[in-house]
Design a protein around this motif. Sequence first.
Motif, PDB file in Angstrom:
ATOM      1  N   UNK D 181      44.045  39.065 -30.118  1.00  0.00           N
ATOM      2  CA  UNK D 181      45.089  38.239 -29.523  1.00  0.00           C
ATOM      3  C   UNK D 181      44.573  36.950 -28.905  1.00  0.00           C
ATOM      4  N   UNK D 182      43.280  36.858 -28.616  1.00  0.00           N
ATOM      5  CA  UNK D 182      42.781  35.595 -28.064  1.00  0.00           C
ATOM      6  C   UNK D 182      42.915  34.468 -29.073  1.00  0.00           C
ATOM      7  N   UNK D 198      49.962  45.136 -27.023  1.00  0.00           N
ATOM      8  CA  UNK D 198      49.197  46.354 -26.821  1.00  0.00           C
ATOM      9  C   UNK D 198      49.793  47.530 -27.574  1.00  0.00           C
ATOM     10  N   UNK D 236      46.074  41.893 -33.905  1.00  0.00           N
ATOM     11  CA  UNK D 236      45.482  43.162 -33.473  1.00  0.00           C
ATOM     12  C   UNK D 236      45.671  43.390 -31.971  1.00  0.00           C
ATOM     13  N   UNK D 237      45.853  44.647 -31.558  1.00  0.00           N
ATOM     14  CA  UNK D 237      45.960  44.964 -30.134  1.00  0.00           C
ATOM     15  C   UNK D 237      44.587  44.974 -29.465  1.00  0.00           C
ATOM     16  N   UNK D 238      43.906  43.867 -29.487  1.00  0.00           N
ATOM     17  CA  UNK D 238      42.595  43.739 -28.860  1.00  0.00           C
ATOM     18  C   UNK D 238      42.357  42.255 -28.591  1.00  0.00           C
ATOM     19  N   UNK D 239      41.256  41.930 -27.949  1.00  0.00           N
ATOM     20  CA  UNK D 239      41.080  40.574 -27.456  1.00  0.00           C
ATOM     21  C   UNK D 239      40.362  39.679 -28.457  1.00  0.00           C
ATOM     22  N   UNK D 240      39.165  40.067 -28.863  1.00  0.00           N
ATOM     23  CA  UNK D 240      38.328  39.219 -29.712  1.00  0.00           C
ATOM     24  C   UNK D 240      38.060  39.876 -31.054  1.00  0.00           C
ATOM     25  N   UNK D 313      36.373  33.529 -31.343  1.00  0.00           N
ATOM     26  CA  UNK D 313      36.088  32.492 -30.350  1.00  0.00           C
ATOM     27  C   UNK D 313      34.682  31.907 -30.503  1.00  0.00           C
TER      28      UNK D 313
END
Lengths: 344, 344, 344, 344
Positions: D181-182, D198, D236-240, D313
């Motif tokens: 999601x970032x 999430x 995706x339900x995650x950050x990176x 990122x």
Amino acid sequence: MIKVGIVGGTGYTGVELLRLVAQHPEMKLSVITSRKEAGQKVADLFPSLRGHVDMAFSDPARVTTLIDCELVFFATPNGVAMEQVRELLEAGVRVIDLAADFRLKDVAEWESWYAQTHACPDLLEGAVYGLPEVNRDSIRSANLVANPGCYPTAVQLGFLPLVETGVVDLNYLVADVKSGASGAGRKAEVPLLLAEVGDNFKAYGVPGHRHLPEIRQGLRLGAGREVGLTFVPHLLPMIRGIHATLYARLTRRDVDLQALFEARYANEPFVDILPPGSHPETRSVRASNHCRIAVHRPQEGEMVVVLVVIDNLVKGAAGQAVQNANLMFDWPETLGLTQVPILP
Amino acid sequence: MIKVGIVGGTGYTGVELLRLVAQHPEMKLSVITSRKEAGQKVADLFPSLRGHVDMAFSDPARVTTLIDCELVFFATPNGVAMEQVRELLEAGVRVIDLAADFRLKDVAEWESWYAQTHACPDLLEGAVYGLPEVNRDSIRSANLVANPGCYPTAVQLGFLPLVETGVVDLNYLVADVKSGASGAGRKAEVPLLLAEVGDNFKAYGVPGHRHLPEIRQGLRLGAGREVGLTFVPHLLPMIRGIHATLYARLTRRDVDLQALFEARYANEPFVDILPPGSHPETRSVRASNHCRIAVHRPQEGEMVVVLVVIDNLVKGAAGQAVQNANLMFDWPETLGLTQVPILP
Amino acid sequence: MIKVGIVGGTGYTGVELLRLVAQHPEMKLSVITSRKEAGQKVADLFPSLRGHVDMAFSDPARVTTLIDCELVFFATPNGVAMEQVRELLEAGVRVIDLAADFRLKDVAEWESWYAQTHACPDLLEGAVYGLPEVNRDSIRSANLVANPGCYPTAVQLGFLPLVETGVVDLNYLVADVKSGASGAGRKAEVPLLLAEVGDNFKAYGVPGHRHLPEIRQGLRLGAGREVGLTFVPHLLPMIRGIHATLYARLTRRDVDLQALFEARYANEPFVDILPPGSHPETRSVRASNHCRIAVHRPQEGEMVVVLVVIDNLVKGAAGQAVQNANLMFDWPETLGLTQVPILP
Amino acid sequence: MIKVGIVGGTGYTGVELLRLVAQHPEMKLSVITSRKEAGQKVADLFPSLRGHVDMAFSDPARVTTLIDCELVFFATPNGVAMEQVRELLEAGVRVIDLAADFRLKDVAEWESWYAQTHACPDLLEGAVYGLPEVNRDSIRSANLVANPGCYPTAVQLGFLPLVETGVVDLNYLVADVKSGASGAGRKAEVPLLLAEVGDNFKAYGVPGHRHLPEIRQGLRLGAGREVGLTFVPHLLPMIRGIHATLYARLTRRDVDLQALFEARYANEPFVDILPPGSHPETRSVRASNHCRIAVHRPQEGEMVVVLVVIDNLVKGAAGQAVQNANLMFDWPETLGLTQVPILP
């Protein structure tokens, strides 16, 4: 560069230690052992280390090279290091145990909480509890360092300024602490599955957790008297990070808490006192050796609330072990530990 | 009310089946077995069932009451049901197997993918593949239903309108499918830990996954000829839900894809064709038996992209099993399956 | 069946209320308003409701049909209900406000915490605080019910057996409470993004949170005297669920805490006292109206630790509102609220 | 050390760039601008940078010091850099734009996808597309580098060995790509909330995504002819992390795919071809500039499946920008980019 050995490198503490040792300018990884993964390449088990660690796990039963190291880290389950440390110490190898074998001074208390007989109680007295913010000088000259537990690191750093100065009621300290799931280790257990821990939250070990006597011992030494502590750990639906929320009743109302905390940690490279009114986030220390602390006195009442965050695998384990090694070998205390935390 | 038995109720499929059976107005849970948890109360293992299921697990070696049930569900690992089904069928008990024992018609193919000898190949012909959208009538009269796999349910429902009508090139179908971690089961394995799956994503089984022959069999039956399928499953950092992204090349450009899908599923209570331009989310079916589908033709080109979501534990397992049971016992097809999905 | 209206149905409390009303056998949704989404179909905003709610949002400025309802729920931000309630009450419509407008009896305290002038302080006295475990009888006859906040529900249910019986020191209660992110609402704010909340944990509002006076009011009424409470909320990296960890010092050591809690909630359909030694998980109540509680006295010491879990959107909001409605309309208290929690 | 400026440092790309620049031995951060946060200290917005970045955001309208920098990064929304770049270039400042303003060579195509008029189409020809694995030499001498998008980086690195050698059917390439999601940025938008993203998964932009023409341009240049590409991004339900799953039909069956990929990237410091049979995980590159790739040919059939992971990122944004800077200033290409990925 010194030669470094790691015993038991397949857990989360082990892989984090590998990450830090691989980036440390004065350490050269010489041997890493694992009973279960002997013969396998480290980077096959942990692909994040491809290109950084080019070595295979050695069988601990066959390895003789530990004794050629200047420093050996034990990243093993409780009860393993105490069987092997004496031989290493006698050969002049210095040791940092990341497990609990040498953390408690009282062998009876240790045997009661860890439910086994201690293999070398005579070594306990000489072992130094590796919390640099308390024992920096002793660590420098130590041959055997007991690296603190993750919860005890966070709780002691948060309570010490209060208990050392005696400004709170020492009979009723409360530590409500929350940890990411990596703190439970890399173990094949149903309760640690994503489908169990994920999108879920619970306390555990309320009747008694092994970190309780360790925290109590540290606070007792800081306070110079016995303390009453209620300690409740919780399991967070996330990977890394510990957040301790600490409660104590002030016995003096004229104390400047912010100044107290800032003064206590003024020269500490890894303890950061946040501005008044702050709420530290675990991600603000992710993958770094920092500890960030905020101190509150809600509605100017009698209760002080301390918020503490660390990364359980770094300041709560592998990073603190490297910090201790830096002290033991007279390197700059922050050597190899200056990485910026990962956010987001 | 009929008497229902569940064999092997300690996995995620089992607890989901318990949730649905407990709420089903025509089913009365009569016995539930588990080798490992025999004697333990179901609600002690799954506190969500406190007040809803007041029963203990029975030892499968000692239980004799399965034979008194009218319907028995097997929520066991592959290879268990085939050892016990014959006795139940002969006693007149109807059976739904949520594992893979009766899904493939070709016993050689089954034995090759599942790496064991099939215990009762003679029962394969009579077993009905429990996808109501294809086999509704056969299911009604079946005594032995092979409940489809989670991936095969999503992929078949998405591809069937295309392959049945022959509007795509059947040689190069691609199914890129993503599943929540509950799909891997409630197993004590390191790769399923939150600290492994969480905040992480990967494909697995690219060289070959057991659901491949099952999907191919279903599409072949729908198409009336062999199909070429590339199937890549992935593991999502979340608990429930499957999302299939399906790709096929159109061989006819004049087809109204939206109308084709709407017509195919016009009378299906659990298949919902979304408006043009939609992107279904897995949470829109969370904890429900719905399957939602959107069909796209990007830039009006030759490729059709079908997006399918189901809850892997409901339409992909326990819910579909209850839907099959509803058909077998002539109850309304949606009985006990009308819960609104949980969002957020 | 009665006609039900919902004002402000686009937040998480609103969509959860829609889920429960859609499944309630005695309620018929007659109108739902939203300023921002007026004209849009409810199921377009929340696809989980496709097939369950076939209605569009109405513009609140134009809608006249609220007055034809027998019951209107306000799922609006604080300060909205108080502007509209009088007109509805005068027309004989009964009202449940899920926001905070009528929760505090002391208008000065309300205005201080909510930073606005109260529009109808004269209605506060007649408003009934909708915690059925305390005010069941008053709720039955109420025309205006103030549905409790999510934190206050969990904290009061956990502390009430202790404060009502006076077995703890009422001056130093500590409530360390953790909430899933849905508790912060469906608002376009950076601090609520997955990339901020995910894999992260923090406290917030330590200097003062609006739920503090609400909890204090409830505990004061239960205790019959003022109480001293420290309340620290935290934000969990997950969607649903509240876990309250409550600390109090026992003033009597001979009390049987387990029996005390079991007796207090013996007849409560939604409060479940777990066996001694339990650690309730938030998922054990996910998407259900249950509250599960465990009570501990670590090392048989002076401190009592109470663990409480609820789903913040159900028992902490929409489910409790439906429970209140069931009481107001003389239906069985559990009507429409018997769903089994979703696990995993 | 050179003086470096960052325009727009409050997004996730910006904070990641700050992390890398703060650790880079040859870069000295001289100025960082933000319209919204002007005057605020960087470390107040991002506490992870406390002790590492001691500077406040400057108001871009008032800052004059960008022109004194040797290098300026734009970490701004699309359309910002093109308004300011000319002045900087004319003053001899070299520029890396992390947004899309200079990525497409065809200005009409750019204006169509980005729905605005390009401010300086004359600069497009001289701008170098900053994918070092393709344009290393041109980057060295470039004054204006267009840093590639995150999806385009992953998809091009995965497809290039195939399209450059012409071993696949170029008409039907499929890229099924999943992003944390970032990647959607640090924006106050409901669809990016944890309670939305999430425990949820969906595709988006299937009718057309802005990265499609960028990928197509890169593949066309690699292939020497037009290519047909279907590109479906997912959230995706995650950050990176980005995971690309790429599908192509082989036109030659005798090709050794493993050798082909290894040869193509033999000298690339950041592209790692995994052993045959591997499934790369996004966490194996978390917070690092690595790209890991595995190539499969399931069941020795006609389809090739390429699995690619990067950190969106880092290699997908800020890390690649630093890699480009290293080339532009004749530093070692990996300078400041040797951190070990964070696992778990």
